[in-house]
Design an enzyme around this catalytic site. Structure first.
Site, mmCIF file in Angstrom:
data_model
loop_
_atom_site.group_PDB
_atom_site.id
_atom_site.type_symbol
_atom_site.label_atom_id
_atom_site.label_comp_id
_atom_site.label_asym_id
_atom_site.label_seq_id
_atom_site.Cartn_x
_atom_site.Cartn_y
_atom_site.Cartn_z
ATOM 1 N N ARG A 56 0.831 -1.201 0.000
ATOM 2 C CA ARG A 56 0.000 0.000 0.000
ATOM 3 C C ARG A 56 0.874 1.263 0.000
ATOM 4 O O ARG A 56 0.593 2.225 -0.700
ATOM 5 C CB ARG A 56 -0.949 -0.018 1.210
ATOM 6 C CG ARG A 56 -1.722 1.268 1.446
ATOM 7 C CD ARG A 56 -2.592 1.644 0.245
ATOM 8 N NE ARG A 56 -3.108 3.002 0.328
ATOM 9 C CZ ARG A 56 -2.433 4.109 0.004
ATOM 10 N NH1 ARG A 56 -1.192 4.053 -0.418
ATOM 11 N NH2 ARG A 56 -2.999 5.288 0.090
ATOM 12 N N ILE A 70 -1.356 7.308 8.401
ATOM 13 C CA ILE A 70 -2.426 6.321 8.583
ATOM 14 C C ILE A 70 -2.188 5.160 7.612
ATOM 15 O O ILE A 70 -2.875 5.027 6.595
ATOM 16 C CB ILE A 70 -3.832 6.949 8.351
ATOM 17 C CG1 ILE A 70 -4.004 8.221 9.200
ATOM 18 C CG2 ILE A 70 -4.926 5.945 8.700
ATOM 19 C CD1 ILE A 70 -5.356 8.907 9.053
ATOM 20 N N PRO A 71 -1.170 4.334 7.905
ATOM 21 C CA PRO A 71 -0.934 3.184 7.030
ATOM 22 C C PRO A 71 -2.141 2.253 7.091
ATOM 23 O O PRO A 71 -2.730 2.083 8.161
ATOM 24 C CB PRO A 71 0.308 2.507 7.615
ATOM 25 C CG PRO A 71 0.550 3.121 8.941
ATOM 26 C CD PRO A 71 -0.257 4.372 9.042
ATOM 27 N N HIS A 72 -2.525 1.702 5.956
ATOM 28 C CA HIS A 72 -3.677 0.809 5.946
ATOM 29 C C HIS A 72 -3.559 -0.191 4.817
ATOM 30 O O HIS A 72 -2.838 0.035 3.851
ATOM 31 C CB HIS A 72 -4.984 1.602 5.824
ATOM 32 C CG HIS A 72 -5.001 2.516 4.646
ATOM 33 N ND1 HIS A 72 -4.431 3.776 4.677
ATOM 34 C CD2 HIS A 72 -5.489 2.366 3.401
ATOM 35 C CE1 HIS A 72 -4.581 4.358 3.496
ATOM 36 N NE2 HIS A 72 -5.226 3.517 2.704
ATOM 37 N N CYS A 73 -4.273 -1.310 4.978
ATOM 38 C CA CYS A 73 -4.292 -2.323 3.922
ATOM 39 C C CYS A 73 -5.490 -3.232 4.150
ATOM 40 O O CYS A 73 -6.127 -3.201 5.196
ATOM 41 C CB CYS A 73 -2.996 -3.143 3.928
ATOM 42 S SG CYS A 73 -2.806 -4.197 5.386
#
Length: 156
Positions: A56, A70-73
């Site tokens: 991501r 805001i790291p997200h996956c």
């Protein structure tokens, strides 16, 4: 419990609120997130979470500016959204949109299918993190419990 009313306090557990985490790099932060989620729920693969977060980030940094990321996956086989909140001991380079180093991280791992909930949560987070006073209060926390309480306190 229906999935339509996902809020930050539904997805963040006290043990997934981490205060003053030592991290030397963006990669290390993402590794810590994956490790902690795996410790919290052994059924979830640490390497899969880490690889998905990295993939991501390759699409574009999740550093949203003002020291926040805001790291997200998405994750195959995940039943519910998992959040991890971290303050970092020292700010690190995160390729953020404003080129500022990051010291406040909220990671979001969502089921592969969840799309609208995912976007809704991202916008809730962005809104909270837009409030500089709120961010300062998180940064001032000295322990995980206070961090969790401040993050999940009802925001009027």
């Amino acid at each position: 419990m229906s999935d339509t009313s996902l809020t930050i306090d539904n997805i963040l557990a006290p043990e997934l609120s981490l205060c003053r985490v030592p991290a030397s790099s963006k990669k290390r932060v993402l590794e810590s997130i994956a490790e902690r989620i795996h410790e919290h729920d052994g059924a979830l693969s640490e390497s899969q979470i880490f690889n998905n977060l990295i993939a991501r980030e390759r699409l574009g940094s999740t550093g949203i500016g003002q020291g926040i990321a805001i790291p997200h996956c998405r994750l195959e086989g995940l039943e519910h959204v998992v959040g991890v909140l971290m303050t970092l001991e020292e700010s690190i380079e995160f390729d953020a949109i404003d080129n500022q180093p990051v010291d406040l991280v909220f990671a979001l791992v969502v089921p592969k299918e969840a799309t609208s909930e995912h976007l809704e949560l991202l916008s809730q987070l962005a809104e909270k993190f837009n409030d500089r006073t709120f961010c300062d209060r998180l940064r001032q926390c000295d322990d995980a419990n206070t961090l969790y309480q401040r993050m999940t306190a009802a925001s009027e």
